[in-house]
Design an enzyme around this catalytic site. Structure first.
Site, mmCIF file in Angstrom:
data_model
loop_
_atom_site.group_PDB
_atom_site.id
_atom_site.type_symbol
_atom_site.label_atom_id
_atom_site.label_comp_id
_atom_site.label_asym_id
_atom_site.label_seq_id
_atom_site.Cartn_x
_atom_site.Cartn_y
_atom_site.Cartn_z
ATOM 1 N N GLY A 1 7.191 -58.926 19.598
ATOM 2 C CA GLY A 1 7.181 -57.644 18.906
ATOM 3 C C GLY A 1 6.191 -57.534 17.770
ATOM 4 O O GLY A 1 5.998 -56.445 17.222
ATOM 5 N N GLU A 2 5.560 -58.649 17.380
ATOM 6 C CA GLU A 2 4.571 -58.593 16.307
ATOM 7 C C GLU A 2 3.297 -57.893 16.785
ATOM 8 O O GLU A 2 2.925 -57.962 17.948
ATOM 9 C CB GLU A 2 4.238 -59.999 15.812
ATOM 10 N N ASP B 1 11.452 -23.328 -3.942
ATOM 11 C CA ASP B 1 11.903 -23.650 -5.293
ATOM 12 C C ASP B 1 10.680 -23.703 -6.201
ATOM 13 O O ASP B 1 9.535 -23.653 -5.741
ATOM 14 C CB ASP B 1 12.669 -24.979 -5.332
ATOM 15 N N LYS C 1 17.678 -20.688 -8.147
ATOM 16 C CA LYS C 1 19.113 -20.765 -7.881
ATOM 17 C C LYS C 1 19.883 -20.100 -9.010
ATOM 18 O O LYS C 1 19.650 -20.374 -10.186
ATOM 19 C CB LYS C 1 19.536 -22.223 -7.721
ATOM 20 N N ASP D 1 6.434 -24.985 2.203
ATOM 21 C CA ASP D 1 6.957 -26.205 1.579
ATOM 22 C C ASP D 1 6.171 -27.413 2.083
ATOM 23 O O ASP D 1 5.317 -27.286 2.961
ATOM 24 C CB ASP D 1 8.447 -26.366 1.879
ATOM 25 N N GLY E 1 16.060 -28.567 7.562
ATOM 26 C CA GLY E 1 15.767 -27.142 7.650
ATOM 27 C C GLY E 1 16.783 -26.259 6.961
ATOM 28 O O GLY E 1 16.651 -25.035 6.970
#
Length: 285
Positions: free
Chosen positions: A35-36, A162, A185, A211, A217
Site C-alpha cells: 500500500g505504500e 455569514d 443571525k 461560500d 449544505g
C-alpha cells in the site's frame, strides 16, 4: 517557453485541460503491494509546477506531494512550485482543546521542505499560509465564478452566508458590478435563531450565495428557504470546494435553482474551472 507541469493523483481530473497549456512531465506513480506509494520522475529539467489536490484520500495525497517534491529534487529540478487546489487539514487551524496540534501548520512545514512556492485556492483561513517557509499565496477564483453566473443573475445580488464570507461575496460582486451583503443571525427567542440578509431587499431579485466550502449544505438550504420567504426570484449557490457529505448535492439542489462548485475537487456539479489560474502561474516563468 511552456512550463513543465507534474500532475499528481489528486489532480488527474485536471490533466487533460492543463495539457493543452503546458508540457506534462512524465512521472510513474503506483503502489507497492503493502500500500505504500511509489513515485518516479522520468524526465529532467530545472523548474516545475506540481499540481496535487488533497481531498480524499487526504493523507495518501499529501504523502504523494512530498514524494513528488523529493523525486523532482533528486532529478535535478532546482525550483519547485506546488499548486494545491484543495488543501486538506486547512480547517484545523487552531487549538481548541489542550494537547491538540495545529494540523495545517504541520502540513505547511512539511511542504516547505521541498517546495519554494505554494499556491492554494480559497483556503479556510489565509493567515495560515504564514506557516509556509517560502512564498505562499491564496487564489480566490472570483472571475471564474462571476463569468459562470453573469448571464444567469441579471441585476441580481450576491450574498455571503455569514459575515466571515463577506469578502468572497464582495469580490464576485465587484467583477459583476452588483450589490452584495451577508446573512446575520438574529435571536428571536431563547431557543430559536433566525438568519436574515443585512440591509438589502431581495424581493423579485435573483440571488447568488457564495461560500468557500459546502459540506452538509445545511446552511445553504436554510439561507435559500429564507430568501424564498422574502420573495427572491431565482436562487443560485456556489462554493469553491465541494466537500459534499452523502446526499448533500441532492438536498441543496432541491432547495435552489442551481448549485455549482469549482473543480478543485471533482464532483457532478463541478462546473467552474480553475485551470486558467494555474496556467497563469506557469506563464510567469
Amino acid at each position: 517557453m511552456k512550463v513543465l507541469f507534474v500532475i499528481g493523483s489528486g489532480a488527474k481530473h485536471l490533466e487533460e485541460e492543463i495539457s493543452r497549456h503546458g508540457n506534462l512531465i512524465n512521472v510513474e506513480i503506483k503502489k507497492f503491494p503493502d500500500g505504500e506509494k511509489y513515485v518516479r520522475v522520468l524526465e529532467r529539467g530545472k523548474e516545475a509546477i506540481v499540481i496535487q489536490s488533497t481531498y480524499h484520500p487526504q493523507d495518501e495525497n499529501l504523502i504523494e506531494a512530498l514524494l513528488l517534491g523529493d523525486a523532482l529534487s533528486e532529478a535535478g529540478f532546482k525550483k519547485l512550485k506546488i499548486v494545491i487546489p484543495y488543501l486538506a487539514y486547512s480547517r484545523q487551524d487552531r487549538v481548541t482543546k489542550e494537547g491538540e496540534p495545529i494540523s495545517v501548520r504541520a502540513i505547511m512545514k512539511m511542504l516547505g521542505l521541498y517546495y519554494d512556492e505554494l499556491y492554494v485556492f480559497d483556503i479556510h483561513n489565509p493567515k495560515t499560509l504564514e506557516h509556509f517557509p517560502g512564498i505562499a499565496k491564496n487564489i480566490y477564483p472570483a472571475e471564474a465564478i462571476a463569468n459562470y453566473f453573469k448571464d444567469k443573475l441579471g441585476e441580481g445580488l450576491i450574498l455571503a452566508p455569514d459575515k466571515g464570507a463577506l469578502e468572497r461575496a464582495k469580490r464576485v460582486a465587484e467583477v459583476l458590478g452588483l450589490e452584495y451583503s451577508h446573512f446575520e443571525k438574529e435571536r428571536i427567542s431563547p431557543t430559536e435563531v433566525r438568519m436574515k440578509p443585512v440591509d438589502v431587499d431581495v424581493n423579485g431579485k435573483n440571488v447568488l450565495i457564495v461560500d468557500d466550502i459546502i459540506s452538509t449544505g445545511g446552511t445553504m438550504i436554510k439561507a435559500a428557504n429564507i430568501l424564498r420567504e422574502l420573495g427572491a426570484k431565482e436562487i443560485f449557490v456556489v462554493a469553491t470546494h465541494g466537500v459534499f457529505a452523502e446526499g448533500a448535492i441532492e438536498r441543496v439542489s432541491k432547495a435552489v435553482n442551481e448549485l455549482a462548485v469549482t473543480n478543485t475537487i471533482p464532483t457532478e456539479v463541478s462546473k467552474i474551472s480553475i485551470v486558467d489560474y494555474i496556467v497563469k502561474l506557469g506563464e510567469k516563468e
